[in-house]
Design a protein around this motif. Structure first.
Motif, PDB file in Angstrom:
ATOM      1  N   ARG A 210     -53.144 -75.582 -46.195  1.00 14.67           N
ATOM      2  CA  ARG A 210     -52.786 -76.927 -45.730  1.00 14.67           C
ATOM      3  C   ARG A 210     -53.846 -77.493 -44.792  1.00 14.67           C
ATOM      4  N   THR A 211     -54.394 -76.668 -43.907  1.00  9.67           N
ATOM      5  CA  THR A 211     -55.408 -77.198 -42.990  1.00  9.67           C
ATOM      6  C   THR A 211     -56.653 -77.646 -43.757  1.00  9.67           C
ATOM      7  N   ARG A 212     -56.980 -76.949 -44.836  1.00  4.62           N
ATOM      8  CA  ARG A 212     -58.129 -77.383 -45.644  1.00  4.62           C
ATOM      9  C   ARG A 212     -57.824 -78.723 -46.323  1.00  4.62           C
ATOM     10  N   LEU A 218     -58.814 -86.070 -44.260  1.00  5.86           N
ATOM     11  CA  LEU A 218     -59.427 -86.749 -43.119  1.00  5.86           C
ATOM     12  C   LEU A 218     -60.790 -87.311 -43.498  1.00  5.86           C
ATOM     13  N   SER A 219     -61.558 -86.564 -44.268  1.00 10.03           N
ATOM     14  CA  SER A 219     -62.861 -87.040 -44.716  1.00 10.03           C
ATOM     15  C   SER A 219     -62.706 -88.296 -45.569  1.00 10.03           C
ATOM     16  N   ALA A 220     -61.756 -88.258 -46.500  1.00 17.39           N
ATOM     17  CA  ALA A 220     -61.534 -89.397 -47.391  1.00 17.39           C
ATOM     18  C   ALA A 220     -61.013 -90.611 -46.617  1.00 17.39           C
ATOM     19  N   LEU A 221     -60.161 -90.365 -45.626  1.00 24.01           N
ATOM     20  CA  LEU A 221     -59.619 -91.448 -44.820  1.00 24.01           C
ATOM     21  C   LEU A 221     -60.704 -92.112 -43.978  1.00 24.01           C
ATOM     22  N   ALA A 222     -61.584 -91.296 -43.392  1.00 23.87           N
ATOM     23  CA  ALA A 222     -62.674 -91.849 -42.592  1.00 23.87           C
ATOM     24  C   ALA A 222     -63.596 -92.703 -43.453  1.00 23.87           C
ATOM     25  N   HIS A 223     -63.863 -92.238 -44.674  1.00 22.17           N
ATOM     26  CA  HIS A 223     -64.722 -93.003 -45.588  1.00 22.17           C
ATOM     27  C   HIS A 223     -64.057 -94.315 -45.967  1.00 22.17           C
ATOM     28  N   ILE A 277     -64.405 -76.496 -40.096  1.00 18.17           N
ATOM     29  CA  ILE A 277     -64.048 -75.108 -40.379  1.00 18.17           C
ATOM     30  C   ILE A 277     -62.628 -74.818 -39.915  1.00 18.17           C
ATOM     31  N   ASN A 278     -62.079 -73.728 -40.412  1.00 19.77           N
ATOM     32  CA  ASN A 278     -60.837 -73.174 -39.889  1.00 19.77           C
ATOM     33  C   ASN A 278     -61.180 -72.119 -38.855  1.00 19.77           C
ATOM     34  N   GLY A 319     -63.189 -69.860 -41.494  1.00 17.35           N
ATOM     35  CA  GLY A 319     -62.268 -68.781 -41.137  1.00 17.35           C
ATOM     36  C   GLY A 319     -61.170 -68.441 -42.100  1.00 17.35           C
ATOM     37  N   GLY A 320     -61.456 -68.134 -43.346  1.00 17.62           N
ATOM     38  CA  GLY A 320     -60.425 -67.625 -44.227  1.00 17.62           C
ATOM     39  C   GLY A 320     -60.127 -66.164 -43.908  1.00 17.62           C
ATOM     40  N   SER A 321     -58.954 -65.671 -44.332  1.00 19.77           N
ATOM     41  CA  SER A 321     -58.607 -64.277 -44.054  1.00 19.77           C
ATOM     42  C   SER A 321     -59.455 -63.343 -44.899  1.00 19.77           C
ATOM     43  N   ARG A 322     -59.685 -62.182 -44.385  1.00 22.13           N
ATOM     44  CA  ARG A 322     -60.496 -61.205 -45.108  1.00 22.13           C
ATOM     45  C   ARG A 322     -59.693 -60.474 -46.149  1.00 22.13           C
TER      46      ARG A 322
END
Length: 322
Positions: A210-212, A218-223, A277-278, A319-322
């Motif tokens: 979800r955070t991704r 957010l990128s699309a909204l800013a554009h 990044i996460n 920061g994805g999980s390993r």
């Protein structure tokens, strides 16, 4: 997300900016101005999307699948750092398993010692100030500015800029958030956009997924907010401004100029001049007494926040999980 509101401030007359400044909801108290101990270099903003239902009718709550719970909780949190070392946006999963520092309950007056809990519990226990204290305690950073927008403001902002174009790699159907989106490119209105950024049950990595999605949106909204069709359309500008101010909440030391600086930083990152990044994560299904949580990768998280604290270029990988 306050981005669509902030971009309008770059294009409206000075007199209107003064009017808007007077309407800012500066009710969040992060401490006595000038007396908060600031550590580190650069400037840190905390961008919070809350599940506040303020401004929504009962029918709108039903249509948006928000439920009818009172109060407000954190639905998304992004730490934005700006400085000579570059600009970095770090998503903080709301289920992050962290230490909530000692506090006195505003409801009972009872003193509580430090305890482990999910990050969004900090907001539920003590509002924005407790949330900020918890993030500062676990990162070693100082939050300089707090910016929060609720469900109604988010929906109205997206609609005010004419919707946001998004390309989805697969169908997304989630009854809890109300998401019913098909694979392919489309323009999301406010209702569909809210469902998209809230859904996580269709994501293999849950809260991290979800955070991704939130960063992508957010990128699309800013554009979209910075596009000539919005910037040069007085109706769209004033609609976005009115929509955002209705539910925007900031701290007492944050004014419109601070918000404009924040928008420019976000715009730079989403335009490729910075990093999204996460926070580094070791586990996304970590069992706790409060249910499944997100466990940070201690070593990599410390490196990330040390780099931000010293305003150095961030070298930690996403920061994805390993």
């Amino acid at each position: 997300m306050a981005v669509a509101l902030l971009v309008t401030l770059l294009a409206i007359p000075v007199g209107t900016v003064a009017w808007a400044d007077g309407r800012l909801n500066n009710k969040v108290d992060l401490g006595t101005p000038g007396q908060r101990h600031h550590t580190g270099k650069g400037t840190n903003y905390l961008l919070v999307g809350s599940d506040s239902r303020d401004g929504l009718t009962d029918r709108e709550k039903e249509d948006l699948h928000t439920g009818s719970a009172g109060g407000r909780r954190t639905d998304s949190m992004i730490l934005l750092h700006t400085g000579s070392g570059g600009t970095t946006m770090v998503s903080l999963p709301r289920d992050s398993w962290l230490t909530i520092p000692a506090y006195t309950s505003p409801m009972t007056g009872k003193r509580h010692g430090p305890a482990k809990n999910k990050l969004n519990a900090a907001f539920a226990l003590g509002g924005p100030k407790m949330l900020v204290n918890t993030i500062e305690h676990n990162t070693g950073l100082t939050i300089d500015h707090y910016v929060e927008v609720g469900f109604a403001g988010f929906v109205n902002l997206v609609d005010a800029v004419g919707g946001v174009p998004m390309c989805l790699e697969r169908d997304l159907i989630d009854k809890k958030s109300g998401a019913d989106l098909r694979k392919g490119c489309q323009t999301l209105d406010g209702s569909a956009a809210l469902a998209f950024v809230r859904q996580r049950h269709q994501e293999a990595k849950g809260d991290l997924g979800r955070t991704r999605n939130q960063q992508k949106f957010l990128s699309a909204l800013a554009h979209r907010a910075g596009a000539p069709g919005t910037m040069l359309n007085p109706y769209a500008l004033y609609s976005a401004l009115n929509a955002g101010l209705d539910t925007l909440v900031v701290d007492r030391d944050t004014g419109l100029l601070d918000l404009v600086s924040m928008f420019r930083a976000v715009q730079g990152v989403t335009g490729g001049r910075g990093r999204q990044i996460n926070v580094p994560v070791a586990s996304v299904g970590f069992p706790t007494s409060k249910g499944s949580a997100v466990l940070w990768d201690g070593a990599r998280a410390r490196q990330l926040f040390s780099e931000l604290h010293d305003d150095r270029t961030v070298n930690v990988k996403d920061g994805g999980s390993r």
